[in-house]
Scaffold this motif. Structure first.
Motif, PDB file in Angstrom:
ATOM      1  N   LEU A 111       0.874  -1.163   0.000  1.00 11.68           N
ATOM      2  CA  LEU A 111       0.000   0.000   0.000  1.00 11.68           C
ATOM      3  C   LEU A 111       0.921   1.225   0.000  1.00 11.68           C
ATOM      4  O   LEU A 111       1.819   1.307   0.829  1.00 11.68           O
ATOM      5  CB  LEU A 111      -0.867  -0.003   1.258  1.00 11.68           C
ATOM      6  N   TYR A 112       0.717   2.106  -0.944  1.00 12.47           N
ATOM      7  CA  TYR A 112       1.490   3.349  -1.002  1.00 12.47           C
ATOM      8  C   TYR A 112       0.522   4.520  -0.977  1.00 12.47           C
ATOM      9  O   TYR A 112      -0.470   4.522  -1.704  1.00 12.47           O
ATOM     10  CB  TYR A 112       2.334   3.421  -2.275  1.00 12.47           C
ATOM     11  N   MET A 113       0.820   5.506  -0.138  1.00 11.57           N
ATOM     12  CA  MET A 113       0.012   6.726  -0.113  1.00 11.57           C
ATOM     13  C   MET A 113       0.883   7.910  -0.502  1.00 11.57           C
ATOM     14  O   MET A 113       1.906   8.182   0.118  1.00 11.57           O
ATOM     15  CB  MET A 113      -0.616   6.967   1.261  1.00 11.57           C
ATOM     16  N   GLY A 114       0.449   8.590  -1.569  1.00 13.36           N
ATOM     17  CA  GLY A 114       1.129   9.782  -2.053  1.00 13.36           C
ATOM     18  C   GLY A 114       0.103  10.855  -2.387  1.00 13.36           C
ATOM     19  O   GLY A 114      -1.100  10.596  -2.385  1.00 13.36           O
ATOM     20  N   ASP A 115       0.600  12.039  -2.716  1.00 16.39           N
ATOM     21  CA  ASP A 115      -0.329  13.148  -2.962  1.00 16.39           C
ATOM     22  C   ASP A 115       0.011  14.011  -4.169  1.00 16.39           C
ATOM     23  O   ASP A 115      -0.781  14.856  -4.561  1.00 16.39           O
ATOM     24  CB  ASP A 115      -0.400  14.055  -1.732  1.00 16.39           C
ATOM     25  N   ASP A 116       1.207  13.813  -4.759  1.00 21.20           N
ATOM     26  CA  ASP A 116       1.634  14.726  -5.814  1.00 21.20           C
ATOM     27  C   ASP A 116       2.423  13.976  -6.888  1.00 21.20           C
ATOM     28  O   ASP A 116       2.742  12.793  -6.737  1.00 21.20           O
ATOM     29  CB  ASP A 116       2.470  15.855  -5.205  1.00 21.20           C
ATOM     30  N   ILE A 117       2.779  14.659  -7.948  1.00 19.71           N
ATOM     31  CA  ILE A 117       3.421  14.076  -9.131  1.00 19.71           C
ATOM     32  C   ILE A 117       4.605  13.151  -8.812  1.00 19.71           C
ATOM     33  O   ILE A 117       4.716  12.077  -9.417  1.00 19.71           O
ATOM     34  CB  ILE A 117       3.831  15.187 -10.133  1.00 19.71           C
ATOM     35  N   PRO A 118       5.509  13.491  -7.873  1.00 19.15           N
ATOM     36  CA  PRO A 118       6.620  12.569  -7.609  1.00 19.15           C
ATOM     37  C   PRO A 118       6.191  11.188  -7.104  1.00 19.15           C
ATOM     38  O   PRO A 118       6.987  10.253  -7.108  1.00 19.15           O
ATOM     39  CB  PRO A 118       7.448  13.309  -6.544  1.00 19.15           C
ATOM     40  N   ASP A 119       4.934  11.043  -6.685  1.00 24.39           N
ATOM     41  CA  ASP A 119       4.428   9.763  -6.178  1.00 24.39           C
ATOM     42  C   ASP A 119       3.797   8.898  -7.269  1.00 24.39           C
ATOM     43  O   ASP A 119       3.547   7.711  -7.053  1.00 24.39           O
ATOM     44  CB  ASP A 119       3.380  10.020  -5.083  1.00 24.39           C
ATOM     45  N   LEU A 120       3.545   9.470  -8.407  1.00 25.38           N
ATOM     46  CA  LEU A 120       2.814   8.802  -9.474  1.00 25.38           C
ATOM     47  C   LEU A 120       3.461   7.491  -9.921  1.00 25.38           C
ATOM     48  O   LEU A 120       2.776   6.480 -10.092  1.00 25.38           O
ATOM     49  CB  LEU A 120       2.678   9.759 -10.661  1.00 25.38           C
ATOM     50  N   GLY A 121       4.771   7.478 -10.082  1.00 23.40           N
ATOM     51  CA  GLY A 121       5.470   6.278 -10.558  1.00 23.40           C
ATOM     52  C   GLY A 121       5.272   5.089  -9.648  1.00 23.40           C
ATOM     53  O   GLY A 121       4.941   3.986 -10.106  1.00 23.40           O
ATOM     54  N   ILE A 122       5.455   5.278  -8.344  1.00 22.89           N
ATOM     55  CA  ILE A 122       5.273   4.180  -7.394  1.00 22.89           C
ATOM     56  C   ILE A 122       3.811   3.754  -7.361  1.00 22.89           C
ATOM     57  O   ILE A 122       3.500   2.568  -7.312  1.00 22.89           O
ATOM     58  CB  ILE A 122       5.735   4.568  -5.974  1.00 22.89           C
ATOM     59  N   MET A 123       2.915   4.711  -7.397  1.00 24.18           N
ATOM     60  CA  MET A 123       1.491   4.382  -7.294  1.00 24.18           C
ATOM     61  C   MET A 123       1.037   3.465  -8.428  1.00 24.18           C
ATOM     62  O   MET A 123       0.133   2.660  -8.252  1.00 24.18           O
ATOM     63  CB  MET A 123       0.657   5.652  -7.229  1.00 24.18           C
ATOM     64  N   LYS A 124       1.690   3.551  -9.558  1.00 23.03           N
ATOM     65  CA  LYS A 124       1.343   2.689 -10.697  1.00 23.03           C
ATOM     66  C   LYS A 124       1.911   1.272 -10.549  1.00 23.03           C
ATOM     67  O   LYS A 124       1.548   0.385 -11.315  1.00 23.03           O
ATOM     68  CB  LYS A 124       1.836   3.313 -11.995  1.00 23.03           C
ATOM     69  N   LEU A 125       2.776   1.068  -9.554  1.00 22.40           N
ATOM     70  CA  LEU A 125       3.442  -0.227  -9.381  1.00 22.40           C
ATOM     71  C   LEU A 125       2.900  -1.062  -8.224  1.00 22.40           C
ATOM     72  O   LEU A 125       3.175  -2.261  -8.152  1.00 22.40           O
ATOM     73  CB  LEU A 125       4.943  -0.012  -9.150  1.00 22.40           C
ATOM     74  N   VAL A 126       2.171  -0.449  -7.303  1.00 20.04           N
ATOM     75  CA  VAL A 126       1.766  -1.146  -6.081  1.00 20.04           C
ATOM     76  C   VAL A 126       0.373  -1.757  -6.190  1.00 20.04           C
ATOM     77  O   VAL A 126      -0.423  -1.385  -7.047  1.00 20.04           O
ATOM     78  CB  VAL A 126       1.842  -0.210  -4.850  1.00 20.04           C
ATOM     79  N   GLY A 127       0.087  -2.653  -5.262  1.00 15.84           N
ATOM     80  CA  GLY A 127      -1.211  -3.307  -5.214  1.00 15.84           C
ATOM     81  C   GLY A 127      -2.332  -2.399  -4.782  1.00 15.84           C
ATOM     82  O   GLY A 127      -3.469  -2.546  -5.235  1.00 15.84           O
ATOM     83  N   LEU A 128      -2.028  -1.444  -3.882  1.00 13.25           N
ATOM     84  CA  LEU A 128      -3.071  -0.549  -3.401  1.00 13.25           C
ATOM     85  C   LEU A 128      -2.555   0.888  -3.323  1.00 13.25           C
ATOM     86  O   LEU A 128      -2.026   1.325  -2.309  1.00 13.25           O
ATOM     87  CB  LEU A 128      -3.599  -1.001  -2.040  1.00 13.25           C
ATOM     88  N   PRO A 129      -2.696   1.635  -4.420  1.00 12.32           N
ATOM     89  CA  PRO A 129      -2.321   3.054  -4.406  1.00 12.32           C
ATOM     90  C   PRO A 129      -3.418   3.872  -3.718  1.00 12.32           C
ATOM     91  O   PRO A 129      -4.602   3.699  -4.013  1.00 12.32           O
ATOM     92  CB  PRO A 129      -2.214   3.401  -5.891  1.00 12.32           C
ATOM     93  N   CYS A 130      -3.005   4.711  -2.784  1.00 12.73           N
ATOM     94  CA  CYS A 130      -3.941   5.510  -1.982  1.00 12.73           C
ATOM     95  C   CYS A 130      -3.494   6.961  -1.963  1.00 12.73           C
ATOM     96  O   CYS A 130      -2.336   7.272  -2.242  1.00 12.73           O
ATOM     97  CB  CYS A 130      -3.962   5.017  -0.542  1.00 12.73           C
ATOM     98  N   CYS A 131      -4.422   7.825  -1.569  1.00 15.06           N
ATOM     99  CA  CYS A 131      -4.065   9.236  -1.412  1.00 15.06           C
ATOM    100  C   CYS A 131      -5.005   9.913  -0.433  1.00 15.06           C
ATOM    101  O   CYS A 131      -6.104   9.429  -0.174  1.00 15.06           O
ATOM    102  CB  CYS A 131      -4.082   9.953  -2.763  1.00 15.06           C
ATOM    103  N   PRO A 132      -4.559  11.051   0.112  1.00 11.22           N
ATOM    104  CA  PRO A 132      -5.441  11.858   0.956  1.00 11.22           C
ATOM    105  C   PRO A 132      -6.488  12.574   0.097  1.00 11.22           C
ATOM    106  O   PRO A 132      -6.332  12.682  -1.131  1.00 11.22           O
ATOM    107  CB  PRO A 132      -4.501  12.888   1.598  1.00 11.22           C
ATOM    108  N   ALA A 133      -7.505  13.089   0.749  1.00 15.28           N
ATOM    109  CA  ALA A 133      -8.599  13.782   0.051  1.00 15.28           C
ATOM    110  C   ALA A 133      -8.119  14.990  -0.742  1.00 15.28           C
ATOM    111  O   ALA A 133      -8.695  15.325  -1.773  1.00 15.28           O
ATOM    112  CB  ALA A 133      -9.663  14.208   1.061  1.00 15.28           C
ATOM    113  N   ASP A 134      -7.052  15.633  -0.277  1.00 17.71           N
ATOM    114  CA  ASP A 134      -6.580  16.853  -0.934  1.00 17.71           C
ATOM    115  C   ASP A 134      -5.420  16.614  -1.899  1.00 17.71           C
ATOM    116  O   ASP A 134      -4.710  17.545  -2.274  1.00 17.71           O
ATOM    117  CB  ASP A 134      -6.219  17.923   0.095  1.00 17.71           C
ATOM    118  N   ALA A 135      -5.246  15.376  -2.347  1.00 19.49           N
ATOM    119  CA  ALA A 135      -4.216  15.076  -3.352  1.00 19.49           C
ATOM    120  C   ALA A 135      -4.597  15.752  -4.672  1.00 19.49           C
ATOM    121  O   ALA A 135      -5.760  16.087  -4.908  1.00 19.49           O
ATOM    122  CB  ALA A 135      -4.104  13.568  -3.553  1.00 19.49           C
TER     123      ALA A 135
END
Length: 182
Positions: A111-135
């Motif tokens: 599970l990866y939680m990110g909020d901005d462009i630098p997180d996009l790459g990892i979020m596309k690789l993990v089983g559960l990409p997550c983010c806060p409401a204000d991402a």
């Protein structure tokens, strides 16, 4: 994988063994107070801290990958028992790949939680990409779970609690009140 129903998401929560979080905008609200001597100060939420330290105690892999850096950040994560902390990270995907390889972790169990462009790459690789409401919208578009809470305002607690409850690991029979203050 996109989760079409709440049941699909609940089933995915059962597979999570590893939590990886960005810091600024996820564990904090994204604000930085710069002091005259050049220090950058951030505000962390105590409820997120409780969930993080409990996840460590329960044996989950917990990792921080952030472009930010600072002595206070390092000390905060150390107090919470988080050993895998990568600050001033330039290439988050490279760090992620190395981390999961070294720990024999399958990407689908992350599970990866990110909020901005630098997180996009990892979020596309993990089983559960997550983010806060204000991402930002680009992150929300790839997230399979968007917390109803903003970054730094218990979004991290929200998702850790969901995972640990579905896996029957949330309740601590003898909680230590000092753990909340870390």
């Amino acid at each position: 994988m996109e989760y079409k129903t709440p049941q699909d998401l609940l089933n995915k929560l059962k597979d999570i063994s590893t939590f990886i979080f960005d810091v600024d905008g996820v564990l904090t609200d994204g604000s930085i107070l710069s002091t005259e001597d050049g220090q950058s100060l951030r505000t962390f939420n105590i409820k997120d801290g409780y969930a993080l330290q409990l996840a460590v105690k329960r044996g989950y892999h917990l990792c921080i990958i952030s472009g930010g850096d600072g002595i206070a950040m390092r000390k905060r994560f150390e107090k919470l028992g988080i050993k895998d902390v990568f600050l001033a990270a330039g290439n988050k995907v490279e760090i992620f790949r190395k981390y999961i390889a070294e720990h024999s972790i399958l990407p689908e169990n992350v599970l990866y939680m990110g909020d901005d462009i630098p997180d996009l790459g990892i979020m596309k690789l993990v089983g559960l990409p997550c983010c806060p409401a204000d991402a930002i919208p680009e992150i929300k578009a790839v997230a399979n779970f968007v917390s109803p809470y903003n970054g730094g305002k218990t979004a991290v607690r929200d998702i850790i609690e969901k995972v640990m409850k579905i896996q029957h690991n949330w309740y601590d029979e003898q909680p230590n009140a000092a753990d909340s203050g870390k």
